[in-house]
Design a protein around this motif. Structure first.
Motif, PDB file in Angstrom:
ATOM      1  N   UNK A 123       0.838  -1.173   0.000  1.00  0.00           N
ATOM      2  CA  UNK A 123       0.000   0.000   0.000  1.00  0.00           C
ATOM      3  C   UNK A 123       0.886   1.239   0.000  1.00  0.00           C
ATOM      4  N   UNK A 124       0.468   2.222  -0.741  1.00  0.00           N
ATOM      5  CA  UNK A 124       1.254   3.446  -0.832  1.00  0.00           C
ATOM      6  C   UNK A 124       0.330   4.661  -0.862  1.00  0.00           C
ATOM      7  N   UNK A 125       0.692   5.704  -0.107  1.00  0.00           N
ATOM      8  CA  UNK A 125      -0.106   6.920  -0.073  1.00  0.00           C
ATOM      9  C   UNK A 125       0.510   7.957   0.839  1.00  0.00           C
ATOM     10  N   UNK A 126      -0.206   9.057   0.978  1.00  0.00           N
ATOM     11  CA  UNK A 126       0.263  10.158   1.825  1.00  0.00           C
ATOM     12  C   UNK A 126      -0.314  10.037   3.227  1.00  0.00           C
ATOM     13  N   UNK A 127       0.423  10.583   4.191  1.00  0.00           N
ATOM     14  CA  UNK A 127      -0.001  10.584   5.581  1.00  0.00           C
ATOM     15  C   UNK A 127      -0.870  11.798   5.882  1.00  0.00           C
ATOM     16  N   UNK A 128      -1.947  11.557   6.614  1.00  0.00           N
ATOM     17  CA  UNK A 128      -2.803  12.617   7.150  1.00  0.00           C
ATOM     18  C   UNK A 128      -2.786  12.425   8.658  1.00  0.00           C
ATOM     19  N   UNK A 129      -2.157  13.345   9.361  1.00  0.00           N
ATOM     20  CA  UNK A 129      -1.815  13.127  10.773  1.00  0.00           C
ATOM     21  C   UNK A 129      -2.837  13.731  11.728  1.00  0.00           C
ATOM     22  N   UNK A 130      -3.163  12.944  12.741  1.00  0.00           N
ATOM     23  CA  UNK A 130      -4.045  13.339  13.825  1.00  0.00           C
ATOM     24  C   UNK A 130      -3.352  12.974  15.140  1.00  0.00           C
ATOM     25  N   UNK A 131      -3.932  13.360  16.254  1.00  0.00           N
ATOM     26  CA  UNK A 131      -3.310  13.145  17.553  1.00  0.00           C
ATOM     27  C   UNK A 131      -3.792  11.893  18.266  1.00  0.00           C
ATOM     28  N   UNK A 132      -3.787  11.981  19.585  1.00  0.00           N
ATOM     29  CA  UNK A 132      -4.204  10.876  20.458  1.00  0.00           C
ATOM     30  C   UNK A 132      -5.718  10.908  20.676  1.00  0.00           C
ATOM     31  N   UNK A 133      -6.243   9.774  21.114  1.00  0.00           N
ATOM     32  CA  UNK A 133      -7.632   9.655  21.559  1.00  0.00           C
ATOM     33  C   UNK A 133      -8.647  10.114  20.512  1.00  0.00           C
ATOM     34  N   UNK A 134      -8.445   9.693  19.279  1.00  0.00           N
ATOM     35  CA  UNK A 134      -9.411   9.994  18.216  1.00  0.00           C
ATOM     36  C   UNK A 134     -10.570   9.014  18.372  1.00  0.00           C
ATOM     37  N   UNK A 135     -11.700   9.536  18.850  1.00  0.00           N
ATOM     38  CA  UNK A 135     -12.818   8.632  19.121  1.00  0.00           C
ATOM     39  C   UNK A 135     -13.682   8.427  17.880  1.00  0.00           C
ATOM     40  N   UNK A 136     -14.569   7.449  17.965  1.00  0.00           N
ATOM     41  CA  UNK A 136     -15.382   7.098  16.805  1.00  0.00           C
ATOM     42  C   UNK A 136     -16.360   8.206  16.426  1.00  0.00           C
ATOM     43  N   UNK A 188       3.892  -2.326   4.195  1.00  0.00           N
ATOM     44  CA  UNK A 188       3.963  -3.730   3.800  1.00  0.00           C
ATOM     45  C   UNK A 188       3.631  -4.578   5.023  1.00  0.00           C
ATOM     46  N   UNK A 189       2.381  -5.040   5.090  1.00  0.00           N
ATOM     47  CA  UNK A 189       1.945  -5.829   6.238  1.00  0.00           C
ATOM     48  C   UNK A 189       2.684  -7.159   6.326  1.00  0.00           C
ATOM     49  N   UNK A 190       2.934  -7.786   5.204  1.00  0.00           N
ATOM     50  CA  UNK A 190       3.608  -9.095   5.197  1.00  0.00           C
ATOM     51  C   UNK A 190       5.038  -8.981   5.722  1.00  0.00           C
ATOM     52  N   UNK A 191       5.746  -7.922   5.334  1.00  0.00           N
ATOM     53  CA  UNK A 191       7.120  -7.719   5.805  1.00  0.00           C
ATOM     54  C   UNK A 191       7.173  -7.066   7.180  1.00  0.00           C
ATOM     55  N   UNK A 192       6.076  -6.449   7.591  1.00  0.00           N
ATOM     56  CA  UNK A 192       6.011  -5.811   8.898  1.00  0.00           C
ATOM     57  C   UNK A 192       6.764  -4.500   8.976  1.00  0.00           C
ATOM     58  N   UNK A 193       6.588  -3.649   7.951  1.00  0.00           N
ATOM     59  CA  UNK A 193       7.345  -2.400   7.928  1.00  0.00           C
ATOM     60  C   UNK A 193       6.549  -1.289   7.238  1.00  0.00           C
ATOM     61  N   UNK A 194       6.743  -0.076   7.754  1.00  0.00           N
ATOM     62  CA  UNK A 194       6.276   1.132   7.090  1.00  0.00           C
ATOM     63  C   UNK A 194       7.522   1.839   6.584  1.00  0.00           C
ATOM     64  N   UNK A 195       7.572   2.082   5.294  1.00  0.00           N
ATOM     65  CA  UNK A 195       8.679   2.844   4.711  1.00  0.00           C
ATOM     66  C   UNK A 195       8.219   4.286   4.569  1.00  0.00           C
ATOM     67  N   UNK A 196       8.887   5.192   5.274  1.00  0.00           N
ATOM     68  CA  UNK A 196       8.613   6.614   5.091  1.00  0.00           C
ATOM     69  C   UNK A 196       9.513   7.060   3.954  1.00  0.00           C
ATOM     70  N   UNK A 197       8.960   7.112   2.762  1.00  0.00           N
ATOM     71  CA  UNK A 197       9.730   7.417   1.559  1.00  0.00           C
ATOM     72  C   UNK A 197      10.207   8.868   1.553  1.00  0.00           C
TER      73      UNK A 197
END
Length: 166
Positions: free
Chosen positions: A1-14, A118-127
């Motif tokens: 999976x590849x895409x851009x990050x959209x950042x939020x903080x802690x305790x993001x409730x439903x 990459x869920x199978x490899x267990x890594x997030x690459x911050x390109x």
């Protein structure tokens, strides 16, 4: 999976993910998806592209545990949610609906960073930053459920849980 990050903080409730004021107006997930994260960022839906990621801190999906929350995120075409931790009910609802949820250290990810997960490899690459971030691995059965598109699709495909070879 590849895409851009959209950042939020802690305790993001439903209720931040999808406001309760919409829950009783429609059951149309495409319509609800237009309001994803609206209370935190009114323009969020218009900023995202298919495959982008929601990145957050601790305790993502806490609160009322609205069962629509992971579905709304998925229907907004978000590739996955990355957070330091998840509320357990949200986590399981996400897996069951086919929305990838990734537990990792999100401190090294900024809004707009290009990521590859990459869920199978267990890594997030911050390109953008040229760094690798290890993720907490998911059990093989959860990876299989995600691969099949969620629990219902998995059951339809196999007539129940397929555990052998997993």
């Amino acid at each position: 999976m590849r895409g851009r990050a959209h950042k939020f903080g802690d305790d993001i409730n439903t209720d931040y993910i999808i406001s309760g004021k919409y829950k009783f107006k429609t059951l149309d997930m495409e319509e609800l998806a237009r309001h994803v994260m609206e209370d935190l960022d009114p323009e969020f839906y218009h900023k995202i592209r298919p495959g982008d990621f929601i990145v957050a801190g601790w305790n993502f999906g806490c609160g009322s545990s609205r069962e629509q929350a992971p579905l709304v995120i998925k229907h907004a075409r978000i590739g996955a949610v990355l957070a330091k931790s998840f509320a357990r009910i949200f986590f399981r609802n996400a897996i069951n609906t086919g929305l990838p949820v990734v537990e990792c250290d999100t401190d090294q990810i900024e809004a707009g960073d290009e990521l590859e997960v990459d869920l199978a490899r267990g890594v997030v690459e911050n390109l953008t930053k040229g760094i690798s971030i290890p993720i907490k691995p998911l059990p093989p059965v959860m990876l299989k459920i995600l691969e099949d598109g969620g629990l219902i699709a998995h059951f339809q495909k196999y007539g129940g849980f397929k555990l052998e070879g997993v």
